[in-house]
Design an enzyme around this catalytic site. Structure first.
Site, PDB file in Angstrom:
ATOM      1  N   HIS A 184      27.264 -38.790   7.327  1.00 40.18           N
ATOM      2  CA  HIS A 184      27.627 -40.009   6.586  1.00 40.18           C
ATOM      3  C   HIS A 184      26.407 -40.574   5.881  1.00 40.18           C
ATOM      4  CE1 HIS A 184      25.982 -41.535  10.378  1.00 40.18           C
ATOM      5  NE2 HIS A 184      25.811 -42.715   9.802  1.00 40.18           N
ATOM      6  N   ASP A 239      24.968 -44.546   5.324  1.00 42.49           N
ATOM      7  CA  ASP A 239      25.282 -45.857   5.888  1.00 42.49           C
ATOM      8  C   ASP A 239      25.861 -46.799   4.838  1.00 42.49           C
ATOM      9  OD1 ASP A 239      24.399 -45.216   8.444  1.00 42.49           O
ATOM     10  OD2 ASP A 239      22.331 -45.757   7.981  1.00 42.49           O
ATOM     11  N   HIS A 279      23.115 -38.393   6.950  1.00 45.07           N
ATOM     12  CA  HIS A 279      22.471 -38.126   8.235  1.00 45.07           C
ATOM     13  C   HIS A 279      23.542 -37.923   9.309  1.00 45.07           C
ATOM     14  CE1 HIS A 279      22.866 -42.497   7.979  1.00 45.07           C
ATOM     15  NE2 HIS A 279      22.906 -42.530   9.298  1.00 45.07           N
ATOM     16  N   ARG A 325      18.024 -50.198  14.740  1.00 46.50           N
ATOM     17  CA  ARG A 325      18.086 -49.962  13.289  1.00 46.50           C
ATOM     18  C   ARG A 325      18.083 -51.273  12.526  1.00 46.50           C
ATOM     19  NH1 ARG A 325      23.355 -47.171  10.778  1.00 46.50           N
ATOM     20  NH2 ARG A 325      23.713 -49.138   9.693  1.00 46.50           N
TER      21      ARG A 325
HETATM   22  C1  SIN Z   1      22.897 -43.876  12.498  1.00 50.26           C
HETATM   23  O1  SIN Z   1      23.876 -43.318  12.011  1.00 50.26           O
HETATM   24  O2  SIN Z   1      22.353 -44.823  11.946  1.00 50.26           O
HETATM   25  C2  SIN Z   1      22.352 -43.393  13.833  1.00 50.26           C
HETATM   26  C3  SIN Z   1      21.393 -42.275  13.674  1.00 50.26           C
HETATM   27  C4  SIN Z   1      20.795 -41.858  14.992  1.00 50.26           C
HETATM   28  O3  SIN Z   1      21.036 -42.519  15.996  1.00 50.26           O
HETATM   29  O4  SIN Z   1      20.055 -40.875  15.018  1.00 50.26           O
END
Ligand code: SIN
Length: 292
Positions: free
Chosen positions: A99, A101, A255, A270
């Protein structure tokens, strides 16, 4: 003058930066160099950092205003800081699928900064895939066609009761959106406002269909693109240690958080940057799509 050392991590994208302490008040020159490395390499990594939530917020704010996630509760004192936690008893991780973000927003975020607090003894890496490299690998004919298309994005599937994102996890408070998510139109191909480089901007989590196409017609094209876009040659992989930081460009990078550490804990924080100051948010998020 900044004295950053930069080491590429893969052919398509990714650079590890050393020689900087992100917990300090960095000079404008250092921030400019980090930002330049970020737009050039699409995802940048740092190791051995010591970031409190306050210092992570301060670093993130040097790049623009920060997002408060509409469905995932942030820290009580810092709503812009999202804690991404998988406890040993949890089966489903957060972000465990390709995806970018926040593409489900009218104005999607431009970048996410993820800090590793606690990691499993093994596993828990994150994969990144360059959607600029994926676009450039297509034929000129298909590239030209894709540049004429828009796509409909929504959080409705992911944040529904059966969606991956909304699944219950012991230490995360994730809301089921119950359909109240809205649909937003973005171009299938984004032109990066700083580099001018074009990238595919559709993703398996949040892209619902091609604007003006039926669901069946859309599925044929999107399935092809989703298969193409995750090709190994477009990826880099980051193996985290406590104190590692990754900062990725949501305009051109997918990612995927791997869920390969059953029975162990993983704890990340995050912050998500909404827009560059002084750079027009050219995501083409220009209108609400009406239910089709
Ligand atoms: C995310 O999708 O922001 C999480 C990525 C992760 O935890 O490595």
């Amino acid at each position: 003058m900044p004295n950053l050392r930069i080491r590429r991590t893969a052919g398509a994208l990714g650079a590890e930066i050393s020689g900087v302490d992100l917990s300090r008040d960095l000079s404008d020159e250092t921030i400019a160099e980090i930002r330049q490395t970020f737009v050039e390499h699409q995802v940048i990594f740092f190791r051995d950092q010591a970031l409190t939530p306050e210092r992570q917020l301060a670093f993130g704010r040097r790049f623009g205003p920060l997002n408060i996630h509409p469905y995932v509760a942030g820290m009580a004192d810092h709503p812009e800081v999202m804690e991404i936690i998988k406890e040993p008893q949890d089966k489903v991780n957060f972000g465990g699928g390709w995806h970018s973000d926040m593409s489900f927003l009218e104005h999607p975020s431009i970048g996410s900064i993820l800090y590793a607090v606690e990691l499993p003894d093994y596993g828990g890496d994150t994969l990144f895939a360059s959607q600029a490299a994926a676009f450039e690998a297509l034929t000129p004919g298909l590239r030209a066609t894709l540049e004429t298309l828009n796509a409909v994005h929504s959080a409705g599937r992911e944040y529904s009761a059966s969606g991956h994102s909304a699944q219950k996890r012991s230490s995360m408070n994730v809301a089921e959106a119950e359909g109240a998510t809205g649909e937003f139109i973005h171009p299938v191909v984004l032109t990066h406002p700083e580099t001018g480089r074009k990238a595919l901007y559709v993703n398996p989590a949040f892209t619902m269909k091609i604007e003006g196409w039926s669901t069946r017609e859309s599925k044929a094209l999107l399935d092809f693109l989703f298969d193409h876009c995750r090709g190994e040659r477009f990826t880099t992989r980051f193996a985290w240690s406590p104190g590692s930081v990754a900062f990725w460009d949501n305009r051109s990078v997918w990612h995927y958080a791997l869920n390969d550490y059953p029975g162990q804990r993983r704890h990340m924080r995050r912050v998500t940057v909404d827009a560059w100051p002084g750079v027009e948010a050219k995501t083409g998020a220009d209108r609400l799509a009406h239910a089709r």
